[in-house]
Structures are given as structure tokens and as C-alpha cells.
Design a protein around this motif. Sequence first.
Motif, PDB file in Angstrom:
ATOM      1  N   ASN A   1       0.190  -1.979   4.001  1.00 57.89           N
ATOM      2  CA  ASN A   1      -0.111  -3.291   3.122  1.00 57.89           C
ATOM      3  C   ASN A   1      -1.568  -3.769   2.464  1.00 57.89           C
ATOM      4  O   ASN A   1      -1.475  -4.348   2.768  1.00 57.89           O
ATOM      5  CB  ASN A   1       1.203  -4.425   3.643  1.00 57.89           C
ATOM      6  CG  ASN A   1       2.364  -4.103   3.121  1.00 57.89           C
ATOM      7  OD1 ASN A   1       2.852  -3.785   2.226  1.00 57.89           O
ATOM      8  ND2 ASN A   1       3.222  -4.235   4.771  1.00 57.89           N
ATOM      9  N   TYR A   2      -2.291  -2.506   2.416  1.00 58.39           N
ATOM     10  CA  TYR A   2      -3.412  -2.839   1.926  1.00 58.39           C
ATOM     11  C   TYR A   2      -3.543  -3.513   0.392  1.00 58.39           C
ATOM     12  O   TYR A   2      -2.631  -2.727  -0.138  1.00 58.39           O
ATOM     13  CB  TYR A   2      -4.260  -1.362   1.947  1.00 58.39           C
ATOM     14  CG  TYR A   2      -5.105  -1.676   3.196  1.00 58.39           C
ATOM     15  CD1 TYR A   2      -6.351  -1.771   4.451  1.00 58.39           C
ATOM     16  CD2 TYR A   2      -4.392  -0.137   3.712  1.00 58.39           C
ATOM     17  CE1 TYR A   2      -6.027  -1.726   5.086  1.00 58.39           C
ATOM     18  CE2 TYR A   2      -4.497   0.028   5.075  1.00 58.39           C
ATOM     19  CZ  TYR A   2      -5.876  -0.417   5.324  1.00 58.39           C
ATOM     20  OH  TYR A   2      -6.603  -0.460   7.085  1.00 58.39           O
ATOM     21  N   GLN A   3      -3.954  -4.409   0.111  1.00 53.81           N
ATOM     22  CA  GLN A   3      -4.168  -4.625  -1.542  1.00 53.81           C
ATOM     23  C   GLN A   3      -5.171  -6.180  -1.618  1.00 53.81           C
ATOM     24  O   GLN A   3      -6.029  -6.951  -0.976  1.00 53.81           O
ATOM     25  CB  GLN A   3      -2.614  -5.716  -1.624  1.00 53.81           C
ATOM     26  CG  GLN A   3      -1.274  -5.596  -0.952  1.00 53.81           C
ATOM     27  CD  GLN A   3      -0.780  -4.207  -2.426  1.00 53.81           C
ATOM     28  OE1 GLN A   3      -1.888  -4.440  -3.634  1.00 53.81           O
ATOM     29  NE2 GLN A   3      -0.364  -3.165  -2.152  1.00 53.81           N
ATOM     30  N   PRO A   4      -5.837  -5.918  -2.765  1.00 55.91           N
ATOM     31  CA  PRO A   4      -5.642  -4.578  -3.687  1.00 55.91           C
ATOM     32  C   PRO A   4      -6.033  -3.357  -3.522  1.00 55.91           C
ATOM     33  O   PRO A   4      -6.791  -3.092  -2.907  1.00 55.91           O
ATOM     34  CB  PRO A   4      -5.827  -5.437  -5.049  1.00 55.91           C
ATOM     35  CG  PRO A   4      -6.999  -5.942  -4.788  1.00 55.91           C
ATOM     36  CD  PRO A   4      -6.679  -6.445  -3.355  1.00 55.91           C
ATOM     37  N   VAL A   5      -5.365  -2.341  -3.791  1.00 53.99           N
ATOM     38  CA  VAL A   5      -5.648  -0.883  -4.169  1.00 53.99           C
ATOM     39  C   VAL A   5      -6.533  -0.607  -5.377  1.00 53.99           C
ATOM     40  O   VAL A   5      -5.382  -0.590  -6.531  1.00 53.99           O
ATOM     41  CB  VAL A   5      -4.925  -0.130  -3.228  1.00 53.99           C
ATOM     42  CG1 VAL A   5      -5.279   1.501  -3.533  1.00 53.99           C
ATOM     43  CG2 VAL A   5      -4.339  -0.479  -2.520  1.00 53.99           C
TER      44      VAL A   5
ATOM     45  N   VAL B   1      -1.999   0.587  -8.294  1.00 56.05           N
ATOM     46  CA  VAL B   1      -3.293   0.686  -8.003  1.00 56.05           C
ATOM     47  C   VAL B   1      -3.432   0.084  -9.306  1.00 56.05           C
ATOM     48  O   VAL B   1      -2.915   1.128 -10.370  1.00 56.05           O
ATOM     49  CB  VAL B   1      -2.729   1.942  -7.627  1.00 56.05           C
ATOM     50  CG1 VAL B   1      -4.203   2.544  -6.817  1.00 56.05           C
ATOM     51  CG2 VAL B   1      -2.363   2.226  -5.982  1.00 56.05           C
TER      52      VAL B   1
ATOM     53  N   VAL C   1      -1.142   1.643   0.212  1.00 64.88           N
ATOM     54  CA  VAL C   1      -0.564   1.307  -0.296  1.00 64.88           C
ATOM     55  C   VAL C   1       0.960   0.911   0.346  1.00 64.88           C
ATOM     56  O   VAL C   1       1.217  -0.299   0.930  1.00 64.88           O
ATOM     57  CB  VAL C   1       0.130   1.497  -1.435  1.00 64.88           C
ATOM     58  CG1 VAL C   1       1.651   0.700  -2.192  1.00 64.88           C
ATOM     59  CG2 VAL C   1      -0.652   1.467  -2.916  1.00 64.88           C
TER      60      VAL C   1
END
Length: 87
Positions: A44-48, A75, A41
Amino acid sequence: MKGTLGAELVDGLVIKEGDYKLVKTRFSAFILSFRTVFDAVAHNYQPVTVIVDATAAATPDIHDANQFDMRNIGVATPTIQEWCEAI
């Protein structure tokens, strides 16, 4: 360990184009998943998404609290069945 049955994806789990595949190189990746989720998170990995019945904690209460905290930062926390039904 890479190349062993335990390193294979479970039936029904498919990596699609655009998905991230993170390969953990340390023992017991699932114990560290809570820290890993917050790092994902933060980067900025999205979505987790965390498949909650594929992870564990020292006690069921800690596992529940970890899920609560993860949901509070956005999450997704489905079970494997819920996740499979949603894709």
C-alpha cells in the motif's frame, strides 16, 4: 555502494518531506525493480512511480512488457524528463 558517486541522487532528483526513500542493500537494485514495484503496491505505498529510463531488463521487449504490467496495476512510469517537468 553507500558513500560512492553511484549511490548519489541524480541531478534534479530531490527527496521531499513525505516522500519515501528506500535504500537497496543488494547488488543491482535496478534488475530487481519490477519485483520491488509489485511489493510496494502490495504494501500500500501510494503513489508508486518508476522512472523508466533509470531501469533496465534483459531485453527491450521485456522492459516494455514490465512497463505495461506496472501501468496496469496503477504505477506511474514517466521518463526522468517527464517526471522532472511534472514536479
